[in-house]
Design a protein around this motif. Structure first.
Motif, PDB file in Angstrom:
ATOM      1  N   ALA A 126       0.822  -1.209   0.000  1.00  0.00           N
ATOM      2  CA  ALA A 126       0.000   0.000   0.000  1.00  0.00           C
ATOM      3  C   ALA A 126       0.855   1.257   0.000  1.00  0.00           C
ATOM      4  O   ALA A 126       1.686   1.444   0.884  1.00  0.00           O
ATOM      5  N   LYS A 127       0.642   2.095  -0.999  1.00  0.00           N
ATOM      6  CA  LYS A 127       1.399   3.338  -1.081  1.00  0.00           C
ATOM      7  C   LYS A 127       0.405   4.470  -1.252  1.00  0.00           C
ATOM      8  O   LYS A 127      -0.332   4.527  -2.242  1.00  0.00           O
TER       9      LYS A 127
ATOM     10  N   VAL B 147      -5.892  -4.333   1.918  1.00  0.00           N
ATOM     11  CA  VAL B 147      -5.891  -3.788   0.558  1.00  0.00           C
ATOM     12  C   VAL B 147      -6.885  -4.550  -0.310  1.00  0.00           C
ATOM     13  O   VAL B 147      -6.852  -5.774  -0.376  1.00  0.00           O
ATOM     14  N   LEU B 148      -7.773  -3.805  -0.935  1.00  0.00           N
ATOM     15  CA  LEU B 148      -8.779  -4.425  -1.799  1.00  0.00           C
ATOM     16  C   LEU B 148      -8.539  -4.024  -3.239  1.00  0.00           C
ATOM     17  O   LEU B 148      -8.042  -2.941  -3.532  1.00  0.00           O
ATOM     18  N   ARG B 149      -8.960  -4.916  -4.130  1.00  0.00           N
ATOM     19  CA  ARG B 149      -8.744  -4.717  -5.556  1.00  0.00           C
ATOM     20  C   ARG B 149     -10.115  -4.846  -6.230  1.00  0.00           C
ATOM     21  O   ARG B 149     -10.835  -5.815  -5.977  1.00  0.00           O
ATOM     22  N   PHE B 150     -10.475  -3.884  -7.031  1.00  0.00           N
ATOM     23  CA  PHE B 150     -11.801  -3.896  -7.636  1.00  0.00           C
ATOM     24  C   PHE B 150     -11.712  -3.974  -9.153  1.00  0.00           C
ATOM     25  O   PHE B 150     -10.937  -3.233  -9.756  1.00  0.00           O
ATOM     26  N   PRO B 151     -12.496  -4.839  -9.762  1.00  0.00           N
ATOM     27  CA  PRO B 151     -12.584  -4.859 -11.224  1.00  0.00           C
ATOM     28  C   PRO B 151     -13.413  -3.664 -11.701  1.00  0.00           C
ATOM     29  O   PRO B 151     -14.061  -3.000 -10.896  1.00  0.00           O
ATOM     30  N   ALA B 152     -13.386  -3.402 -13.001  1.00  0.00           N
ATOM     31  CA  ALA B 152     -14.156  -2.283 -13.548  1.00  0.00           C
ATOM     32  C   ALA B 152     -15.642  -2.449 -13.247  1.00  0.00           C
ATOM     33  O   ALA B 152     -16.191  -3.542 -13.350  1.00  0.00           O
ATOM     34  N   GLY B 153     -16.273  -1.353 -12.863  1.00  0.00           N
ATOM     35  CA  GLY B 153     -17.718  -1.371 -12.678  1.00  0.00           C
ATOM     36  C   GLY B 153     -18.198  -1.939 -11.366  1.00  0.00           C
ATOM     37  O   GLY B 153     -19.404  -2.065 -11.141  1.00  0.00           O
ATOM     38  N   GLN B 154     -17.267  -2.274 -10.485  1.00  0.00           N
ATOM     39  CA  GLN B 154     -17.637  -2.827  -9.180  1.00  0.00           C
ATOM     40  C   GLN B 154     -18.252  -1.739  -8.292  1.00  0.00           C
ATOM     41  O   GLN B 154     -17.760  -0.624  -8.245  1.00  0.00           O
ATOM     42  N   VAL B 155     -19.302  -2.070  -7.577  1.00  0.00           N
ATOM     43  CA  VAL B 155     -19.884  -1.126  -6.619  1.00  0.00           C
ATOM     44  C   VAL B 155     -19.157  -1.266  -5.292  1.00  0.00           C
ATOM     45  O   VAL B 155     -19.224  -2.323  -4.665  1.00  0.00           O
ATOM     46  N   LEU B 156     -18.452  -0.225  -4.867  1.00  0.00           N
ATOM     47  CA  LEU B 156     -17.699  -0.294  -3.605  1.00  0.00           C
ATOM     48  C   LEU B 156     -18.632  -0.165  -2.413  1.00  0.00           C
ATOM     49  O   LEU B 156     -18.483  -0.848  -1.421  1.00  0.00           O
ATOM     50  N   PHE B 157     -19.562   0.746  -2.516  1.00  0.00           N
ATOM     51  CA  PHE B 157     -20.618   0.836  -1.513  1.00  0.00           C
ATOM     52  C   PHE B 157     -21.806   1.502  -2.147  1.00  0.00           C
ATOM     53  O   PHE B 157     -21.676   2.225  -3.137  1.00  0.00           O
ATOM     54  N   SER B 158     -22.980   1.250  -1.604  1.00  0.00           N
ATOM     55  CA  SER B 158     -24.153   1.901  -2.179  1.00  0.00           C
ATOM     56  C   SER B 158     -24.974   2.578  -1.090  1.00  0.00           C
ATOM     57  O   SER B 158     -24.713   2.402   0.100  1.00  0.00           O
TER      58      SER B 158
ATOM     59  N   ALA C  93      -9.244  -0.792  -9.956  1.00  0.00           N
ATOM     60  CA  ALA C  93      -8.905   0.154  -8.898  1.00  0.00           C
ATOM     61  C   ALA C  93      -8.470  -0.606  -7.649  1.00  0.00           C
ATOM     62  O   ALA C  93      -8.880  -1.744  -7.432  1.00  0.00           O
ATOM     63  N   GLU C  94      -7.628   0.032  -6.854  1.00  0.00           N
ATOM     64  CA  GLU C  94      -7.199  -0.544  -5.590  1.00  0.00           C
ATOM     65  C   GLU C  94      -7.445   0.453  -4.470  1.00  0.00           C
ATOM     66  O   GLU C  94      -7.236   1.654  -4.650  1.00  0.00           O
ATOM     67  N   ALA C  95      -7.837  -0.055  -3.330  1.00  0.00           N
ATOM     68  CA  ALA C  95      -8.014   0.807  -2.167  1.00  0.00           C
ATOM     69  C   ALA C  95      -7.573   0.072  -0.917  1.00  0.00           C
ATOM     70  O   ALA C  95      -7.695  -1.147  -0.830  1.00  0.00           O
ATOM     71  N   ALA C  96      -7.047   0.834   0.033  1.00  0.00           N
ATOM     72  CA  ALA C  96      -6.691   0.273   1.334  1.00  0.00           C
ATOM     73  C   ALA C  96      -7.712   0.768   2.343  1.00  0.00           C
ATOM     74  O   ALA C  96      -8.054   1.951   2.346  1.00  0.00           O
ATOM     75  N   ILE C  97      -8.198  -0.135   3.163  1.00  0.00           N
ATOM     76  CA  ILE C  97      -9.205   0.266   4.146  1.00  0.00           C
ATOM     77  C   ILE C  97      -8.559   0.426   5.519  1.00  0.00           C
ATOM     78  O   ILE C  97      -7.975  -0.511   6.050  1.00  0.00           O
ATOM     79  N   ILE C  98      -8.691   1.609   6.087  1.00  0.00           N
ATOM     80  CA  ILE C  98      -8.229   1.833   7.453  1.00  0.00           C
ATOM     81  C   ILE C  98      -9.386   1.572   8.401  1.00  0.00           C
ATOM     82  O   ILE C  98     -10.393   2.267   8.345  1.00  0.00           O
TER      83      ILE C  98
ATOM     84  N   LEU D 217      -5.684   3.832  -3.835  1.00  0.00           N
ATOM     85  CA  LEU D 217      -4.279   3.630  -4.209  1.00  0.00           C
ATOM     86  C   LEU D 217      -4.070   3.810  -5.707  1.00  0.00           C
ATOM     87  O   LEU D 217      -3.072   4.378  -6.143  1.00  0.00           O
ATOM     88  N   SER D 218      -5.015   3.320  -6.491  1.00  0.00           N
ATOM     89  CA  SER D 218      -4.882   3.462  -7.940  1.00  0.00           C
ATOM     90  C   SER D 218      -6.244   3.323  -8.594  1.00  0.00           C
ATOM     91  O   SER D 218      -7.188   2.836  -7.987  1.00  0.00           O
ATOM     92  N   GLY D 219      -6.326   3.762  -9.838  1.00  0.00           N
ATOM     93  CA  GLY D 219      -7.572   3.675 -10.577  1.00  0.00           C
ATOM     94  C   GLY D 219      -8.437   4.899 -10.362  1.00  0.00           C
ATOM     95  O   GLY D 219      -7.991   5.907  -9.829  1.00  0.00           O
ATOM     96  N   SER D 220      -9.677   4.795 -10.785  1.00  0.00           N
ATOM     97  CA  SER D 220     -10.598   5.916 -10.670  1.00  0.00           C
ATOM     98  C   SER D 220     -11.933   5.398 -10.153  1.00  0.00           C
ATOM     99  O   SER D 220     -12.412   4.359 -10.593  1.00  0.00           O
ATOM    100  N   ILE D 221     -12.491   6.133  -9.198  1.00  0.00           N
ATOM    101  CA  ILE D 221     -13.757   5.715  -8.600  1.00  0.00           C
ATOM    102  C   ILE D 221     -14.729   6.871  -8.673  1.00  0.00           C
ATOM    103  O   ILE D 221     -14.406   7.977  -8.225  1.00  0.00           O
ATOM    104  N   LYS D 222     -15.888   6.624  -9.254  1.00  0.00           N
ATOM    105  CA  LYS D 222     -16.856   7.719  -9.338  1.00  0.00           C
ATOM    106  C   LYS D 222     -17.881   7.595  -8.229  1.00  0.00           C
ATOM    107  O   LYS D 222     -18.274   6.481  -7.868  1.00  0.00           O
ATOM    108  N   VAL D 223     -18.282   8.728  -7.700  1.00  0.00           N
ATOM    109  CA  VAL D 223     -19.270   8.766  -6.630  1.00  0.00           C
ATOM    110  C   VAL D 223     -20.513   9.436  -7.179  1.00  0.00           C
ATOM    111  O   VAL D 223     -20.454  10.561  -7.670  1.00  0.00           O
ATOM    112  N   GLN D 224     -21.616   8.736  -7.145  1.00  0.00           N
ATOM    113  CA  GLN D 224     -22.844   9.311  -7.689  1.00  0.00           C
ATOM    114  C   GLN D 224     -23.991   9.059  -6.743  1.00  0.00           C
ATOM    115  O   GLN D 224     -23.965   8.154  -5.927  1.00  0.00           O
TER     116      GLN D 224
END
Lengths: 213, 213
Positions: free
Chosen positions: A2-3, A24-35, A97-102, A47-54
């Motif tokens: 994690a960087k 550290v979590l890894r998400f494929p394209a189009g994955q819903v991280l939370f709703s 996309a990748e994200a680390a959860i604290i 950490l990487s990639g792009s996540i849209k919030v709508q």
DNA sequence: CGGGTTCAGTGATAAAGTCACACAGACCAG
DNA sequence: CTGGTCTGTGTGACTTTATCACTGAACCCG
């Protein structure tokens, strides 16, 4: 490994703790991280990639509020952590996309012990607030044709002149109806500024200049 | 004597320090507390009264983003403190208002030493973010006639059925044009739901019910 | 009271949102 | 490769909202 920018400010001791507690979590394209309505399990660091919030309003319509990229922090989650309320919006990965959860406890400890971490959180909050204020102004007062052109220009400038997106998705980006997007795009095509295909918009003409600087 | 919810969580020692470092300001109605581009001198805690925060876009139009009341914190100022950028919006008192200003250094100390203070700041941020997200949705997708009626209903419910406001001011509240407000109000008057006079809207009919709960 | 200023009303027109439906390309099963 | 199905796009008709231009009414103050 994690960087993330915000971890750079930590003391070595704290950072070691963080790197252990981190997931550290890894998400494929189009994955819903939370709703919407879901509860928060920790603070995500992108950490990487792009996540849209709508968000989807009571009206049933959706609009993209902002995007998070590498080194961003999911500001929305902080509020949910603190107040215990559910999310009001949803987050969707675009591309890998990748994200680390604290986790909650670690977050509290970092807030307590690291001024640098606090600063990072505060800056993130401030930026998000700014983004949303600008969005309100844009939605309330700007013409749809200009917003569409600017959106396409921004998106295309990074790389090719081709954007792969449906009219419906574009409508959500701008917070309008699909028909409106279709008509405006068709008008741009008539003027020779874009070429259209199913799920694809190719920018041809220069459109308007994005920056005069 | 400064009395603010967020100070209740402090230890006695810290609170004494705060009460010394604090500067309490009193604003008459309509006073501009800060305007766009200005820099931040400290974190305002609202002690009493109501302060509206509005921004003016590049288009020249204005819209009210939210209001602060007693026990609120000027979240916008935190961002300005942290990043050093100027305000993007302006704040105007409505009626008499009082605020206590926490200077930069003291703010940093409180963030460092009080978990309760941090929590208060974070909660405030979260609430503001929520407010703005809802505003985006409202501006993007709700009909103007409904928004106008709801605004009037909300404002009137606290006390009289009379709201003293000009059409222009109402237009800024809703982020629309004065003419639109005039026409919609006239239509409400025709239906017998309001009575109009210069700078005054009196609610007569029950309009729509605000809560079904 | 007169004259300036702020506020409100309204017609004409353009932009954007809504509703309803036609049709085209992509995809899959037989 | 054919017919059916789904998703994406195009468009007409109509409503709502925004913009522009102008009128007149209410208020303020010397």
């Amino acid at each position: 490994m994690a960087k993330h920018h915000i971890l750079d400010t930590l003391t070595d001791a704290l950072r070691d703790d963080v790197l252990e507690g981190l997931q550290v979590l890894r998400f494929p394209a189009g994955q819903v991280l939370f709703s919407a309505g879901e509860h928060c399990r920790g603070l995500p660091l992108v950490l990487s990639g792009s996540i849209k919030v709508q968000m989807t309003g009571v009206s049933g319509h959706s609009i993209v509020l902002y995007r998070m990229g590498a080194d961003d922090i999911c500001t929305l989650s902080i509020g949910c952590l603190m107040t215990g309320r559910g999310y009001r919006a949803e987050a969707i990965s675009e591309g890998e996309a990748e994200a680390a959860i604290i986790p909650r406890g670690l977050f509290d400890r970092l807030m307590d012990q690291s001024a640098g971490f606090r600063l990072g959180i505060m800056e993130s909050y401030g930026r998000r607030l700014d983004d949303l204020m600008l969005l309100v102004e844009e939605v309330a007062f700007h013409r749809m044709d200009e917003r569409l052109e600017e959106w396409l220009q921004d998106r295309a400038s990074s790389g090719q002149n081709v954007v792969l997106i449906t009219h419906q998705e574009l409508a959500v980006e701008l917070g309008t109806a699909r028909e409106v997007v279709s008509r405006l795009l068709k008008e741009l095509e008539r003027r020779g500024q874009v070429r259209l295909a199913r799920g694809r918009v190719e920018l041809t003409g220069l459109l308007r200049t994005t920056s005069l600087a």
